[in-house]
Design an enzyme around this catalytic site. Structure first.
Site, mmCIF file in Angstrom:
data_model
loop_
_atom_site.group_PDB
_atom_site.id
_atom_site.type_symbol
_atom_site.label_atom_id
_atom_site.label_comp_id
_atom_site.label_asym_id
_atom_site.label_seq_id
_atom_site.Cartn_x
_atom_site.Cartn_y
_atom_site.Cartn_z
ATOM 1 N N CYS A 2 10.966 12.342 31.696
ATOM 2 C CA CYS A 2 9.493 12.089 30.620
ATOM 3 C C CYS A 2 8.369 13.089 30.204
ATOM 4 C CB CYS A 2 8.058 11.774 32.182
ATOM 5 S SG CYS A 2 9.154 10.624 33.155
ATOM 6 N N ARG A 27 12.405 12.100 25.333
ATOM 7 C CA ARG A 27 12.047 12.549 26.354
ATOM 8 C C ARG A 27 12.239 10.893 27.511
ATOM 9 N NH1 ARG A 27 12.239 17.732 28.003
ATOM 10 N NH2 ARG A 27 11.607 17.217 30.300
ATOM 11 N N TRP A 74 10.047 7.824 31.510
ATOM 12 C CA TRP A 74 11.325 7.190 31.889
ATOM 13 C C TRP A 74 11.504 6.767 33.186
ATOM 14 C CZ3 TRP A 74 16.188 8.479 34.585
ATOM 15 C CH2 TRP A 74 17.076 7.903 33.860
ATOM 16 N N ASN A 100 6.607 14.175 36.265
ATOM 17 C CA ASN A 100 8.258 14.212 35.438
ATOM 18 C C ASN A 100 9.443 14.904 36.829
ATOM 19 O OD1 ASN A 100 10.691 14.121 34.404
ATOM 20 N ND2 ASN A 100 10.403 16.324 33.608
ATOM 21 N N GLY A 101 10.234 13.777 36.814
ATOM 22 C CA GLY A 101 10.899 14.276 38.487
ATOM 23 C C GLY A 101 10.878 12.914 40.108
ATOM 24 N N GLU A 483 34.057 11.937 23.353
ATOM 25 C CA GLU A 483 33.229 12.029 22.568
ATOM 26 C C GLU A 483 32.424 11.265 21.507
ATOM 27 O OE1 GLU A 483 30.306 13.703 22.951
ATOM 28 O OE2 GLU A 483 29.262 14.306 21.357
ATOM 29 N N LYS A 487 29.258 8.744 21.764
ATOM 30 C CA LYS A 487 28.632 8.564 20.905
ATOM 31 C C LYS A 487 28.619 7.332 20.248
ATOM 32 C CE LYS A 487 27.003 11.683 20.696
ATOM 33 N NZ LYS A 487 26.840 13.073 21.796
ATOM 34 N N GLU A 490 26.261 4.858 23.324
ATOM 35 C CA GLU A 490 24.863 5.145 23.099
ATOM 36 C C GLU A 490 24.429 4.578 22.345
ATOM 37 O OE1 GLU A 490 25.442 9.497 23.487
ATOM 38 O OE2 GLU A 490 23.544 10.445 24.878
ATOM 39 N N HIS A 506 50.300 4.038 29.766
ATOM 40 C CA HIS A 506 50.076 3.210 30.277
ATOM 41 C C HIS A 506 48.672 2.411 31.307
ATOM 42 C CE1 HIS A 506 53.206 6.691 31.219
ATOM 43 N NE2 HIS A 506 52.674 7.585 30.495
ATOM 44 N N LYS A 605 16.666 12.549 26.824
ATOM 45 C CA LYS A 605 17.103 13.316 25.962
ATOM 46 C C LYS A 605 17.216 14.340 27.105
ATOM 47 C CE LYS A 605 18.432 16.098 23.115
ATOM 48 N NZ LYS A 605 20.442 15.462 22.451
HETATM 49 O O1 M6R Z 1 21.724 19.078 28.047
HETATM 50 P P1 M6R Z 1 22.725 18.955 28.551
HETATM 51 O O2 M6R Z 1 23.868 19.193 27.391
HETATM 52 O O3 M6R Z 1 22.677 19.224 30.164
HETATM 53 O O4 M6R Z 1 22.861 17.108 28.495
HETATM 54 C C1 M6R Z 1 23.919 16.723 29.055
HETATM 55 C C2 M6R Z 1 24.048 15.470 28.538
HETATM 56 O O5 M6R Z 1 22.959 14.173 29.453
HETATM 57 C C3 M6R Z 1 23.838 14.872 27.068
HETATM 58 O O6 M6R Z 1 25.130 15.873 26.674
HETATM 59 C C4 M6R Z 1 24.371 13.602 27.584
HETATM 60 O O7 M6R Z 1 25.222 13.232 27.249
HETATM 61 C C5 M6R Z 1 23.931 12.966 25.626
HETATM 62 N N1 M6R Z 1 22.680 11.705 25.454
HETATM 63 C C6 M6R Z 1 24.882 12.965 24.580
HETATM 64 O O8 M6R Z 1 24.769 12.209 23.773
#
Ligand code: M6R
Length: 610
Positions: A2, A27, A74, A100-101, A483, A487, A490, A506, A605
């Protein structure tokens, strides 16, 4: 996860809080709210939706307050609706809190508080905390003490701001596991979960540590531990500009950050690459260099995109240094009682430096005696501060939820570490020089790929209705495939999987038909021919192939439906270059599907909860 911002001072807090929330919206963005002290009364305004919905709700109301707190949420406990939005208040509507938490023992606390007559109205864990503070306020002289006493009973993670109409000139802030930074101004003080909300107003900041509580007025701040010991904090300077956290003419942060990569990679290398000596100089590692040179094993732990960078790092480190490398999801590492031997070094990779699982993995490694090295973007973040030594990736603020420039800078820094350790462990200078030259050319190569953007956009248009995607690569381009798939998932919500290309036969090959787009990362390296065979297998089953291949590769034309050209790169560093078209492909597909790329659903984020 958050966003939190608070203001106390001579100006009207409302526009400052709203603007701060807009900067922090990445966030968390399922509801937003403010608590303000205006003319001696405490008011709370909150709304499900984005900050803009809160602004609409406020409308023309003439709000003027010199003390206020703001939150963008969030959701963890309780669905994202108006009621569960923060701030929350106590029974008498005298105290307001934003958080936040996660309060882990909230259920036990709730039972006790209800038994004592508190009326709990929402499904959130946060509301429990404000009632607990209310209870403590009955026996404490002031809000600062009441918050401190309440926190002694809390298990879990929090970054909180609390205000009370009985003490209308104070904000009490506390942190455990969720970041908070105080901004010091003239006749005003601010506090936020991220320095991005402060940079417009001040550059002088103080980072709160876990277990610390602060009390802010317009002209002062005091910090104590929750056990009532006073602490003198060091004032630090924010190093980034406002411009760096704005869109700069791009439609989205993600697109801006993709295009920033030539510069962010350059910044990761700056002053560190010794091209003529074929090695690297990393000042942040100096305190642990001896340990690192003698490492028996390296364990890299991270989450998400950072975990993918770690996998790329494994290929480079093992090849160039001969040290065995293990890569572990931080969320698994923290709970599986990992074996740490003397001579093990743990690398912790995190863009934000605040990811809860990664932070817990770091603490687990340290508690078992490992030397811990951070590879972090956000300067002054918790992971950066708790590691024994580290290397900042210097990618600059990354606002788009989907990580792009942090990924390529993480790999760049891992390349520098590999080079440094490799040279110390017998890599000849001429080979070091070749690698250093290749590293130095990365920004230029990345910039060249932007020339493919409109071609990638056409491909995106053709595949925007696909329901699934497979990404395949081998060697260090296997993590590139992972990766690329992440992307796409997401930001476009298309189901996508990444595999080592040879693993396809496989199992996943069963999925291939004329509706399945398959993205191959197929540079001309030692296993190029092998990947071509995997492409043949897809082609034979009518799969639709998009190949990321080298500029001079003509053989590929007869096998792929679409070819995206990238410059040739030494194979270990290839993922830096090869991931750029995958970022663009995901971006353009998401745009073509009308998705919000900077704020994809359900994501945040910085994942500061378990
Ligand atoms: O801030 P961090 O690199 O520790 O975050 C790790 C993951 O939460 C972050 O890479 C997440 O997978 C992203 N949304 C990827 O785009």
């Amino acid at each position: 996860m958050c966003g939190i911002v608070g203001y106390v001072g001579s100006r009207n807090s409302v526009p400052i809080l709203i603007e701060g929330l807009q900067r922090l919206e990445y966030r968390g963005y399922d509801s937003a709210g403010l608590a303000l002290i205006q003319d001696g009364s405490l008011m709370v305004i909150k709304k499900a939706g984005k900050v803009v919905d809160l602004v609409d709700l406020i409308g023309d109301a003439n709000l003027c307050s010199h003390l206020g707190i703001g939150h963008t949420r969030w959701a963890t406990h309780g669905e994202p609706n108006d009621l569960n939005a923060h701030p929350h208040w106590d029974c008498n509507k005298e105290i307001a809190i934003i958080h936040n938490g996660i309060i882990e023992n909230y259920a036990t606390l709730k039972t006790k508080l209800e038994h004592d007559g508190h009326r709990i109205l929402t499904a959130t864990d946060t509301e429990i905390l404000v009632h607990l503070i209310e209870e403590m306020y009955k026996r404490a002289d002031d809000l600062f003490t009441a918050v401190r006493l309440a926190l002694l009973e809390v298990e879990g993670a929090y970054g909180i701001l609390v205000i009370s109409k009985r003490e209308p000139d104070k904000i009490v802030a506390a942190r455990k596991g969720s970041p908070l930074v105080i901004g010091l101004g003239e006749n005003e003080n601010l506090v936020a979960s991220d320095a991005a909300a402060l940079v417009d107003h001040t550059r002088q900041v103080v980072y709160l540590e876990d277990g610390e509580v602060a009390c802010l007025t317009a002209s002062s701040f005091v910090t104590k531990t929750i056990h009532d010991q006073e602490i003198i904090k060091q004032v630090e300077e924010i190093s980034f500009d406002l411009e760096q956290i704005e869109k700069g003419g791009y439609e989205h942060f993600m697109l801006k950050e993709i295009h920033e990569q030539p510069e962010s990679i350059r910044n990761s290398l700056r002053g560190r690459l010794l091209v003529h000596d074929g090695t690297a100089k990393l000042g942040g590692l100096e305190p642990v260099l001896d340990t690192l040179y003698k490492a028996q094993r390296i364990i890299i732990t991270a989450c998400g995109t950072s975990w993918h960078a770690a996998l790329v790092g494994k290929y480079m480190l093992e090849q160039l240094t001969g040290i065995p490398v293990e890569v572990d999801y931080a969320s698994e590492f923290r709970y599986r009682n990992p074996v740490i031997n003397p001579g093990d070094v743990v690398f912790v990779i995190s863009q934000s430096g605040e990811t809860a699982d990664t932070l817990a993995a770091l603490r687990e490694a340290k508690s078992k005696g490992a030397t811990a090295i951070g590879i972090v973007n956000v300067v002054g973040s918790t992971i950066a501060r708790e590691t024994d030594a580290g290397v900042y990736i210097h990618a600059g603020p990354e606002i788009g939820v989907a990580s792009t420039k942090a990924f390529t800078s993480q790999i760049t820094v891992l390349s520098l570490i590999s080079l440094l350790l490799g040279r110390n462990r017998g890599l000849p200078q001429d080979q070091g020089c070749k690698l250093a030259n290749d590293l130095q050319s990365l920004p230029e190569k990345v910039a060249k790929i932007f020339g493919e953007a409109s071609h990638i956009q056409d491909i995106a248009e053709e595949f925007k209705h696909a329901q699934n995607f497979i990404y395949l690569g081998r060697g260090s381009n296997f993590p590139t495939a992972l990766e690329g798939a992440l992307k796409l998932k997401e930001i476009s919500y298309i189901h996508a999987e990444g595999y080592p290309a040879a693993e396809m036969k496989h199992g996943p090959i069963a999925l291939i038909d004329e509706n399945m787009p398959v993205v191959f990362i197929v540079p001309k390296d030692a296993i190029y021919e092998k990947v071509l065979s995997n492409m043949q297998e897809v082609r034979a089953r009518k799969g639709r192939i998009i190949a990321v291949a080298n500029e001079d590769d003509r053989e590929i034309d007869s096998l792929a439906d679409h070819v995206i050209r990238v410059p040739r790169t030494y194979s270990y560093f290839g993922p830096v270059v090869n991931s750029i078209p995958l970022q663009l492909l995901a971006y353009y597909i998401a745009i073509a599907r009308g998705c919000n790329v900077d704020q994809p659903r359900n994501l945040a984020k910085s994942v500061t909860v378990e």
